[in-house]
Design a protein around this motif. Structure first.
Motif, PDB file in Angstrom:
ATOM      1  N   ALA A 179       0.805  -1.218   0.000  1.00 44.20           N
ATOM      2  CA  ALA A 179       0.000   0.000   0.000  1.00 44.20           C
ATOM      3  C   ALA A 179       0.837   1.268   0.000  1.00 44.20           C
ATOM      4  N   VAL A 180       1.938   1.288   0.739  1.00 47.40           N
ATOM      5  CA  VAL A 180       2.704   2.533   0.872  1.00 47.40           C
ATOM      6  C   VAL A 180       3.237   3.025  -0.475  1.00 47.40           C
ATOM      7  N   PRO A 181       3.964   2.212  -1.267  1.00 49.66           N
ATOM      8  CA  PRO A 181       4.419   2.728  -2.561  1.00 49.66           C
ATOM      9  C   PRO A 181       3.278   3.031  -3.515  1.00 49.66           C
ATOM     10  N   LEU A 182       2.197   2.227  -3.479  1.00 53.12           N
ATOM     11  CA  LEU A 182       1.065   2.507  -4.359  1.00 53.12           C
ATOM     12  C   LEU A 182       0.371   3.811  -3.970  1.00 53.12           C
ATOM     13  N   ALA A 183       0.252   4.074  -2.674  1.00 50.35           N
ATOM     14  CA  ALA A 183      -0.356   5.327  -2.225  1.00 50.35           C
ATOM     15  C   ALA A 183       0.509   6.520  -2.612  1.00 50.35           C
ATOM     16  N   MET A 184       1.829   6.386  -2.465  1.00 51.45           N
ATOM     17  CA  MET A 184       2.728   7.472  -2.855  1.00 51.45           C
ATOM     18  C   MET A 184       2.664   7.732  -4.357  1.00 51.45           C
ATOM     19  N   ALA A 185       2.461   6.676  -5.143  1.00 44.93           N
ATOM     20  CA  ALA A 185       2.428   6.849  -6.600  1.00 44.93           C
ATOM     21  C   ALA A 185       1.096   7.383  -7.098  1.00 44.93           C
ATOM     22  N   THR A 186      -0.003   7.137  -6.365  1.00 47.73           N
ATOM     23  CA  THR A 186      -1.319   7.543  -6.844  1.00 47.73           C
ATOM     24  C   THR A 186      -1.824   8.847  -6.246  1.00 47.73           C
ATOM     25  N   THR A 187      -1.289   9.284  -5.114  1.00 50.53           N
ATOM     26  CA  THR A 187      -1.767  10.527  -4.526  1.00 50.53           C
ATOM     27  C   THR A 187      -1.252  11.734  -5.297  1.00 50.53           C
ATOM     28  N   GLN A 188      -2.124  12.684  -5.509  1.00 54.39           N
ATOM     29  CA  GLN A 188      -1.742  13.901  -6.226  1.00 54.39           C
ATOM     30  C   GLN A 188      -0.957  14.854  -5.340  1.00 54.39           C
ATOM     31  N   ALA A 189      -1.029  14.659  -4.013  1.00 58.43           N
ATOM     32  CA  ALA A 189      -0.296  15.545  -3.110  1.00 58.43           C
ATOM     33  C   ALA A 189       1.209  15.373  -3.235  1.00 58.43           C
ATOM     34  N   LEU A 190       1.659  14.217  -3.769  1.00 61.81           N
ATOM     35  CA  LEU A 190       3.094  13.963  -3.936  1.00 61.81           C
ATOM     36  C   LEU A 190       3.488  13.908  -5.409  1.00 61.81           C
ATOM     37  N   SER A 191       2.654  14.452  -6.269  1.00 63.23           N
ATOM     38  CA  SER A 191       2.940  14.412  -7.698  1.00 63.23           C
ATOM     39  C   SER A 191       3.899  15.541  -8.084  1.00 63.23           C
ATOM     40  N   VAL A 192       5.073  15.156  -8.544  1.00 64.86           N
ATOM     41  CA  VAL A 192       6.062  16.148  -8.975  1.00 64.86           C
ATOM     42  C   VAL A 192       5.619  16.809 -10.268  1.00 64.86           C
ATOM     43  N   SER A 193       4.926  16.065 -11.135  1.00 66.65           N
ATOM     44  CA  SER A 193       4.529  16.601 -12.437  1.00 66.65           C
ATOM     45  C   SER A 193       3.476  17.699 -12.331  1.00 66.65           C
ATOM     46  N   ARG A 194       2.769  17.780 -11.183  1.00 70.13           N
ATOM     47  CA  ARG A 194       1.733  18.793 -11.030  1.00 70.13           C
ATOM     48  C   ARG A 194       2.267  20.116 -10.517  1.00 70.13           C
ATOM     49  N   ILE A 195       3.569  20.179 -10.234  1.00 70.46           N
ATOM     50  CA  ILE A 195       4.143  21.441  -9.757  1.00 70.46           C
ATOM     51  C   ILE A 195       4.088  22.503 -10.842  1.00 70.46           C
ATOM     52  N   GLY A 196       4.356  22.091 -12.040  1.00 71.44           N
ATOM     53  CA  GLY A 196       4.354  23.051 -13.133  1.00 71.44           C
ATOM     54  C   GLY A 196       4.238  22.335 -14.459  1.00 71.44           C
TER      55      GLY A 196
END
Length: 312
Positions: free
Chosen positions: A88-105
């Protein structure tokens, strides 16, 4: 003095009427007739069935079997939750938008990251969409009777559940500290530990312990298909029409649920006391002690279950 009419009353009345119109045919289709419980014939049947559970069994031989089955159930639930947590931990990190680097800009990888998150979310739907009992039946055919099927079934199903809820909890909190860390060049793991966990630790812990409690219940159910533990002992008692043994098993199960609830409250209080401290102190000696205790319980679970794959 005349009170003004509630302006929201017509809306509530319309919603109530709509709920009745929708739920009434569903109740008819599902043959929902709770008043049938109070019919004389049904009351006599239920009374006779419940009377067979008294008094609870208390013989030394049965209590020895019960203790072993209880430890096996706890071991299955703990080992299954450990596997679910690892998934769950890596899947949650990969699916949450709060940790999405691509959404910064804006960037070339944003569309690819969105597609990756969508595919991973579909994987989570598959994992949690199949009940753990179905997974257990599948793994029983692969590994044979024993706790290995129950551990793997819990790990896959609860891994999908934990990952989905973890991601939603992390997204529902204040994501600005994590976003600032990501913009400063921190890794996702650093943003998670120092930006999101301090505010979400209590909720994450409470849900994890609740899922462990659900895993205990699920391991009991999977015992009916050969996964061992309290479920298998309950199945034997019910087949032998031994209500006293079944009553003792149910009381043991209730005690396990109460213990899980007490553990959840204790962990929440511990984390609540650490909320106002520095992050390093929050994850200091007290957290290390809990990790050691949980690690010891996990190691004991795997040793007790003797999870070994059959030879090819």
């Amino acid at each position: 003095m005349k009170h003004p009419r509630d302006p929201a009353a017509p809306g509530r009345a319309a919603a109530l009427l709509l709920a009745i119109v929708v739920l009434w045919p569903l109740g008819v289709i599902g043959e929902f007739r709770p008043w049938a419980l109070f019919e004389a014939h049904h009351l006599r049947v239920m009374g006779g069935f419940l009377a067979a559970f008294l008094p609870p069994a208390s013989s030394g031989e049965f209590l020895a079997y019960l203790g072993r089955a209880t430890l096996e159930t706890l071991a299955i639930a703990t080992a299954g939750m450990a596997l679910a947590f690892v998934l769950a931990v890596p899947l949650a990190m990969a699916t949450t938008q709060a940790l999405s680097v691509s959404r910064i800009g804006p960037g070339s990888g944003r569309r690819r990251a969105e597609w990756s998150r969508a595919l991973l979310r579909m994987l989570l739907v598959v994992l949690r969409g199949l009940p753990e009992l179905v997974w257990a039946l599948l793994f029983v055919r692969v590994f044979g009777l024993g706790p290995a099927a129950g551990v793997l079934a819990l790990g896959l199903t609860y891994g999908g559940m934990l990952a989905k809820v973890y991601a939603e909890i992390l997204e529902s909190g204040d994501s600005r500290p994590a976003r600032a860390l990501l913009e400063a060049g921190s890794s996702r793991l650093q943003a998670l530990c120092y930006g999101l966990l301090p505010g979400a630790a209590q909720e994450l812990t409470s849900y994890t312990v609740y899922r462990w409690e659900c895993a205990v219940r699920a391991s009991v159910v999977m015992g009916f298909v050969g996964a061992g533990g309290l479920g298998q002992l309950m199945d034997q008692s019910m087949r032998m029409l031994n209500g006293g043994e079944a009553a003792t098993i149910l009381l043991t199960f209730l005690l396990l649920v109460l213990a899980a609830d007490a553990l959840s409250g204790l962990l929440r209080r511990q984390l609540g006391e650490a909320t106002g401290r520095a992050v390093a102190a929050a994850f200091g000696a007290r957290t290390l002690l809990w990790l050691l205790l949980l690690g010891s319980a996990l190691a004991a679970s795997y040793v007790w279950l003797d999870l070994a794959l059959p030879p090819c």
